[in-house]
Design a protein around this motif. Structure first.
Motif, PDB file in Angstrom:
ATOM      1  N   ALA A 128      -5.996  -2.155  -1.167  1.00  0.00           N
ATOM      2  CA  ALA A 128      -7.254  -1.978  -1.884  1.00  0.00           C
ATOM      3  C   ALA A 128      -7.618  -0.512  -1.766  1.00  0.00           C
ATOM      4  O   ALA A 128      -7.204   0.164  -0.817  1.00  0.00           O
ATOM      5  CB  ALA A 128      -8.351  -2.854  -1.288  1.00  0.00           C
ATOM      6  N   ASN A 151     -12.504  -6.298  -0.275  1.00  0.00           N
ATOM      7  CA  ASN A 151     -11.688  -7.297  -0.963  1.00  0.00           C
ATOM      8  C   ASN A 151     -11.852  -8.654  -0.274  1.00  0.00           C
ATOM      9  O   ASN A 151     -11.117  -8.976   0.659  1.00  0.00           O
ATOM     10  CB  ASN A 151     -10.217  -6.905  -0.993  1.00  0.00           C
ATOM     11  CG  ASN A 151      -9.386  -7.910  -1.774  1.00  0.00           C
ATOM     12  OD1 ASN A 151      -9.920  -8.790  -2.444  1.00  0.00           O
ATOM     13  ND2 ASN A 151      -8.073  -7.787  -1.689  1.00  0.00           N
ATOM     14  N   GLN A 189     -10.931   2.444  -2.379  1.00  0.00           N
ATOM     15  CA  GLN A 189     -12.292   2.826  -2.745  1.00  0.00           C
ATOM     16  C   GLN A 189     -12.235   4.285  -3.187  1.00  0.00           C
ATOM     17  O   GLN A 189     -11.756   5.149  -2.448  1.00  0.00           O
ATOM     18  CB  GLN A 189     -13.232   2.675  -1.550  1.00  0.00           C
ATOM     19  CG  GLN A 189     -13.456   1.248  -1.113  1.00  0.00           C
ATOM     20  CD  GLN A 189     -14.209   1.176   0.200  1.00  0.00           C
ATOM     21  OE1 GLN A 189     -13.640   1.409   1.257  1.00  0.00           O
ATOM     22  NE2 GLN A 189     -15.498   0.878   0.113  1.00  0.00           N
ATOM     23  N   VAL A 201      -8.070  -3.552  -6.330  1.00  0.00           N
ATOM     24  CA  VAL A 201      -6.955  -4.168  -5.620  1.00  0.00           C
ATOM     25  C   VAL A 201      -5.790  -4.269  -6.606  1.00  0.00           C
ATOM     26  O   VAL A 201      -5.937  -3.944  -7.774  1.00  0.00           O
ATOM     27  CB  VAL A 201      -7.328  -5.560  -5.078  1.00  0.00           C
ATOM     28  CG1 VAL A 201      -8.480  -5.455  -4.096  1.00  0.00           C
ATOM     29  CG2 VAL A 201      -7.695  -6.508  -6.209  1.00  0.00           C
ATOM     30  N   GLU A 202      -4.638  -4.712  -6.114  1.00  0.00           N
ATOM     31  CA  GLU A 202      -3.389  -4.852  -6.878  1.00  0.00           C
ATOM     32  C   GLU A 202      -2.696  -3.494  -6.988  1.00  0.00           C
ATOM     33  O   GLU A 202      -3.177  -2.575  -7.653  1.00  0.00           O
ATOM     34  CB  GLU A 202      -3.599  -5.457  -8.262  1.00  0.00           C
ATOM     35  CG  GLU A 202      -4.089  -6.885  -8.251  1.00  0.00           C
ATOM     36  CD  GLU A 202      -3.032  -7.857  -7.731  1.00  0.00           C
ATOM     37  OE1 GLU A 202      -1.825  -7.547  -7.783  1.00  0.00           O
ATOM     38  OE2 GLU A 202      -3.418  -8.926  -7.244  1.00  0.00           O
ATOM     39  N   THR A 207     -13.859   0.301  -6.805  1.00  0.00           N
ATOM     40  CA  THR A 207     -13.093  -0.492  -5.845  1.00  0.00           C
ATOM     41  C   THR A 207     -12.035  -1.250  -6.618  1.00  0.00           C
ATOM     42  O   THR A 207     -12.340  -1.883  -7.632  1.00  0.00           O
ATOM     43  CB  THR A 207     -13.998  -1.483  -5.093  1.00  0.00           C
ATOM     44  OG1 THR A 207     -14.976  -0.753  -4.346  1.00  0.00           O
ATOM     45  CG2 THR A 207     -13.185  -2.345  -4.143  1.00  0.00           C
ATOM     46  N   SER A 247       0.824  -1.210   0.000  1.00  0.00           N
ATOM     47  CA  SER A 247       0.000   0.000   0.000  1.00  0.00           C
ATOM     48  C   SER A 247       0.859   1.263   0.000  1.00  0.00           C
ATOM     49  O   SER A 247       0.384   2.335  -0.394  1.00  0.00           O
ATOM     50  CB  SER A 247      -0.957   0.008   1.185  1.00  0.00           C
ATOM     51  OG  SER A 247      -0.246  -0.040   2.408  1.00  0.00           O
ATOM     52  N   ILE A 251      -3.926  -6.873   0.674  1.00  0.00           N
ATOM     53  CA  ILE A 251      -3.802  -5.435   0.492  1.00  0.00           C
ATOM     54  C   ILE A 251      -2.699  -5.126  -0.522  1.00  0.00           C
ATOM     55  O   ILE A 251      -1.833  -5.970  -0.765  1.00  0.00           O
ATOM     56  CB  ILE A 251      -3.509  -4.743   1.844  1.00  0.00           C
ATOM     57  CG1 ILE A 251      -2.328  -5.417   2.559  1.00  0.00           C
ATOM     58  CG2 ILE A 251      -4.730  -4.726   2.709  1.00  0.00           C
ATOM     59  CD1 ILE A 251      -1.951  -4.763   3.883  1.00  0.00           C
TER      60      ILE A 251
END
Length: 208
Positions: free
Chosen positions: A53, A46, A55, A62-63, A60, A12, A51
């Protein structure tokens, strides 16, 4: 307001770093990946339970690399992403994805083997192979840095965010030894004010 679900030392940081470089408003929500029971609110975002993720309104995602590309395309243009007709674009694309697919992903078998696997299974064939593969692919980074300040060229881009995370992960958790050129490169990338702010923001909500 963009919400980033992540952890203090997780992928992240790539997303938060991009947000800081671009000056976009966001909020960090901490996720403890080692918790016995995961936050139901996060699992609704997710259900695959990893993680980062984000919003962003009705979006929404991920990746980490996909999120970076989304943010730069949605809220750009930005110097973090050279245009397709820029001479540095090919190198940018290669190292943006090498940072995850060719480097950081290879560290996961090493990390889970060293820190989570039973003692007798820690020095396993898969982890050893992954470590050797990381070191071979690191030569691509070393070769590039021999002739360039950054991985796409003379300017800092999101490719450097991607690879910086992978190199730090390798050093911190996998015993990877970097050469002088790579260490100088990390000093340049992590010396940026946006990186320092990203590290601070990534700790938001910890122990609160």
């Amino acid at each position: 307001m963009i919400i980033v679900w992540g952890g203090q030392t997780s992928r992240s940081i790539r997303v938060v770093w991009v947000l800081e470089e671009m000056g976009l408003p966001y909020r960090v929500r901490q996720v403890d990946m080692l918790a016995a029971e995961q936050d139901p609110e996060f699992l609704a975002v997710n259900p695959a339970d990893y993680i980062p993720a984000i919003q962003d309104g009705d979006v929404t995602m991920v990746e980490s690399i996909a999120i970076m590309e989304y943010l730069m395309a949605r809220y750009g243009p930005t110097p973090l992403a050279p245009a397709p007709d820029d001479p540095t674009f090919a190198a940018y694309q290669q190292f943006l994805h090498l940072g995850e697919a060719g480097l950081a992903t290879l560290m996961m078998p090493v990390i889970v083997s060293r820190f989570i696997a039973p003692e007798a299974e820690r020095e396993n064939w898969g982890a050893t192979w992954s470590l050797r593969s990381f070191q071979k692919r690191l030569k691509l980074v070393s070769q590039r840095l021999a002739s360039s300040l950054y991985l796409a060229g003379d300017a800092f881009t999101a490719a450097d965010i991607s690879v910086t995370y992978a190199l730090n992960l390798g050093q911190r958790n996998c015993g990877i030894t970097l050469g002088d050129a790579e260490q100088a490169y990390l000093a340049r990338t992590t010396g940026r004010d946006a990186y320092k702010r990203a590290i601070e923001r990534s700790h938001e909500g910890v122990n609160s």
